[in-house]
Design a protein around this motif. Sequence first.
Motif, PDB file in Angstrom:
ATOM      1  N   LEU A  18       0.825  -1.206   0.000  1.00  0.00           N
ATOM      2  CA  LEU A  18       0.000   0.000   0.000  1.00  0.00           C
ATOM      3  C   LEU A  18       0.861   1.258   0.000  1.00  0.00           C
ATOM      4  O   LEU A  18       0.491   2.267  -0.601  1.00  0.00           O
ATOM      5  CB  LEU A  18      -0.946  -0.014   1.198  1.00  0.00           C
ATOM      6  CG  LEU A  18      -2.040  -1.081   1.146  1.00  0.00           C
ATOM      7  CD1 LEU A  18      -2.825  -1.092   2.439  1.00  0.00           C
ATOM      8  CD2 LEU A  18      -2.947  -0.871  -0.046  1.00  0.00           C
ATOM      9  N   ALA A  19       2.018   1.214   0.646  1.00  0.00           N
ATOM     10  CA  ALA A  19       2.926   2.361   0.660  1.00  0.00           C
ATOM     11  C   ALA A  19       3.418   2.681  -0.746  1.00  0.00           C
ATOM     12  O   ALA A  19       3.665   3.836  -1.077  1.00  0.00           O
ATOM     13  CB  ALA A  19       4.104   2.089   1.592  1.00  0.00           C
ATOM     14  N   ALA A  20       3.543   1.660  -1.579  1.00  0.00           N
ATOM     15  CA  ALA A  20       3.957   1.896  -2.965  1.00  0.00           C
ATOM     16  C   ALA A  20       2.941   2.777  -3.683  1.00  0.00           C
ATOM     17  O   ALA A  20       3.310   3.635  -4.488  1.00  0.00           O
ATOM     18  CB  ALA A  20       4.125   0.567  -3.702  1.00  0.00           C
ATOM     19  N   TYR A  21       1.676   2.596  -3.374  1.00  0.00           N
ATOM     20  CA  TYR A  21       0.647   3.441  -3.988  1.00  0.00           C
ATOM     21  C   TYR A  21       0.747   4.873  -3.487  1.00  0.00           C
ATOM     22  O   TYR A  21       0.447   5.816  -4.221  1.00  0.00           O
ATOM     23  CB  TYR A  21      -0.743   2.856  -3.743  1.00  0.00           C
ATOM     24  CG  TYR A  21      -0.979   1.603  -4.536  1.00  0.00           C
ATOM     25  CD1 TYR A  21      -1.277   1.674  -5.898  1.00  0.00           C
ATOM     26  CD2 TYR A  21      -0.884   0.352  -3.940  1.00  0.00           C
ATOM     27  CE1 TYR A  21      -1.470   0.521  -6.640  1.00  0.00           C
ATOM     28  CE2 TYR A  21      -1.080  -0.802  -4.673  1.00  0.00           C
ATOM     29  CZ  TYR A  21      -1.375  -0.713  -6.022  1.00  0.00           C
ATOM     30  OH  TYR A  21      -1.562  -1.857  -6.758  1.00  0.00           O
ATOM     31  N   ASP A  22       1.177   5.068  -2.246  1.00  0.00           N
ATOM     32  CA  ASP A  22       1.410   6.419  -1.736  1.00  0.00           C
ATOM     33  C   ASP A  22       2.519   7.100  -2.527  1.00  0.00           C
ATOM     34  O   ASP A  22       2.440   8.283  -2.843  1.00  0.00           O
ATOM     35  CB  ASP A  22       1.780   6.390  -0.251  1.00  0.00           C
ATOM     36  CG  ASP A  22       0.612   5.996   0.633  1.00  0.00           C
ATOM     37  OD1 ASP A  22      -0.553   6.138   0.198  1.00  0.00           O
ATOM     38  OD2 ASP A  22       0.869   5.543   1.766  1.00  0.00           O
ATOM     39  N   ASP A  23       3.579   6.342  -2.853  1.00  0.00           N
ATOM     40  CA  ASP A  23       4.669   6.903  -3.653  1.00  0.00           C
ATOM     41  C   ASP A  23       4.191   7.266  -5.052  1.00  0.00           C
ATOM     42  O   ASP A  23       4.600   8.275  -5.617  1.00  0.00           O
ATOM     43  CB  ASP A  23       5.841   5.929  -3.721  1.00  0.00           C
ATOM     44  CG  ASP A  23       6.537   5.759  -2.380  1.00  0.00           C
ATOM     45  OD1 ASP A  23       6.442   6.676  -1.529  1.00  0.00           O
ATOM     46  OD2 ASP A  23       7.174   4.714  -2.176  1.00  0.00           O
ATOM     47  N   LEU A  24       3.336   6.448  -5.621  1.00  0.00           N
ATOM     48  CA  LEU A  24       2.774   6.772  -6.932  1.00  0.00           C
ATOM     49  C   LEU A  24       1.911   8.026  -6.861  1.00  0.00           C
ATOM     50  O   LEU A  24       1.855   8.803  -7.812  1.00  0.00           O
ATOM     51  CB  LEU A  24       1.961   5.600  -7.483  1.00  0.00           C
ATOM     52  CG  LEU A  24       2.780   4.414  -7.961  1.00  0.00           C
ATOM     53  CD1 LEU A  24       1.859   3.253  -8.329  1.00  0.00           C
ATOM     54  CD2 LEU A  24       3.647   4.794  -9.141  1.00  0.00           C
ATOM     55  N   ALA A  25       1.262   8.237  -5.738  1.00  0.00           N
ATOM     56  CA  ALA A  25       0.464   9.451  -5.561  1.00  0.00           C
ATOM     57  C   ALA A  25       1.364  10.690  -5.588  1.00  0.00           C
ATOM     58  O   ALA A  25       0.968  11.735  -6.117  1.00  0.00           O
ATOM     59  CB  ALA A  25      -0.328   9.377  -4.262  1.00  0.00           C
ATOM     60  N   VAL A  26       2.564  10.575  -5.044  1.00  0.00           N
ATOM     61  CA  VAL A  26       3.518  11.689  -5.080  1.00  0.00           C
ATOM     62  C   VAL A  26       3.891  12.002  -6.523  1.00  0.00           C
ATOM     63  O   VAL A  26       3.923  13.167  -6.939  1.00  0.00           O
ATOM     64  CB  VAL A  26       4.782  11.368  -4.245  1.00  0.00           C
ATOM     65  CG1 VAL A  26       5.851  12.427  -4.441  1.00  0.00           C
ATOM     66  CG2 VAL A  26       4.422  11.217  -2.777  1.00  0.00           C
ATOM     67  N   LEU A  27       4.162  10.975  -7.316  1.00  0.00           N
ATOM     68  CA  LEU A  27       4.487  11.169  -8.725  1.00  0.00           C
ATOM     69  C   LEU A  27       3.320  11.813  -9.466  1.00  0.00           C
ATOM     70  O   LEU A  27       3.501  12.757 -10.236  1.00  0.00           O
ATOM     71  CB  LEU A  27       4.862   9.832  -9.376  1.00  0.00           C
ATOM     72  CG  LEU A  27       5.128   9.871 -10.876  1.00  0.00           C
ATOM     73  CD1 LEU A  27       6.306  10.773 -11.205  1.00  0.00           C
ATOM     74  CD2 LEU A  27       5.350   8.467 -11.403  1.00  0.00           C
ATOM     75  N   THR A  28       2.124  11.329  -9.209  1.00  0.00           N
ATOM     76  CA  THR A  28       0.939  11.880  -9.855  1.00  0.00           C
ATOM     77  C   THR A  28       0.763  13.350  -9.491  1.00  0.00           C
ATOM     78  O   THR A  28       0.470  14.185 -10.350  1.00  0.00           O
ATOM     79  CB  THR A  28      -0.315  11.079  -9.447  1.00  0.00           C
ATOM     80  OG1 THR A  28      -0.120   9.723  -9.832  1.00  0.00           O
ATOM     81  CG2 THR A  28      -1.555  11.621 -10.111  1.00  0.00           C
ATOM     82  N   GLU A  29       0.956  13.677  -8.231  1.00  0.00           N
ATOM     83  CA  GLU A  29       0.829  15.065  -7.790  1.00  0.00           C
ATOM     84  C   GLU A  29       1.874  15.955  -8.471  1.00  0.00           C
ATOM     85  O   GLU A  29       1.579  17.067  -8.895  1.00  0.00           O
ATOM     86  CB  GLU A  29       0.963  15.153  -6.270  1.00  0.00           C
ATOM     87  CG  GLU A  29       0.772  16.548  -5.717  1.00  0.00           C
ATOM     88  CD  GLU A  29      -0.645  17.080  -5.874  1.00  0.00           C
ATOM     89  OE1 GLU A  29      -0.805  18.318  -5.847  1.00  0.00           O
ATOM     90  OE2 GLU A  29      -1.589  16.285  -6.026  1.00  0.00           O
TER      91      GLU A  29
END
Length: 87
Positions: A18-29
């Motif tokens: 799930l933390a990997a999805y948080d990192d992807l959210a940073v990229l998306t932002e």
Amino acid sequence: MRVNTSGGRGGPTDDAALAAYDDLAVLTEALLLVQRHYVEEVPLQKMIYGAIDGMLLGLDPNSSFLPLRSRWPNWKRRRAARSAELV
């Protein structure tokens, strides 16, 4: 809140996944911020390809992302410049 990412097929549901999805959210932002606030319009594909290329370069200076030539015509020039830096 815990999100089930398994899709019913026994996929990852642990905190690390799930933390990997948080990192992807940073990229998306970051992509959204550049699209909204950069001086010039930047094609999304160019930003994504640049992010992939930067990720590989960060892992190994001899690695790079090579999309189809028709999608990024300057890849040869960029690769030659990178090779010159290694000498």
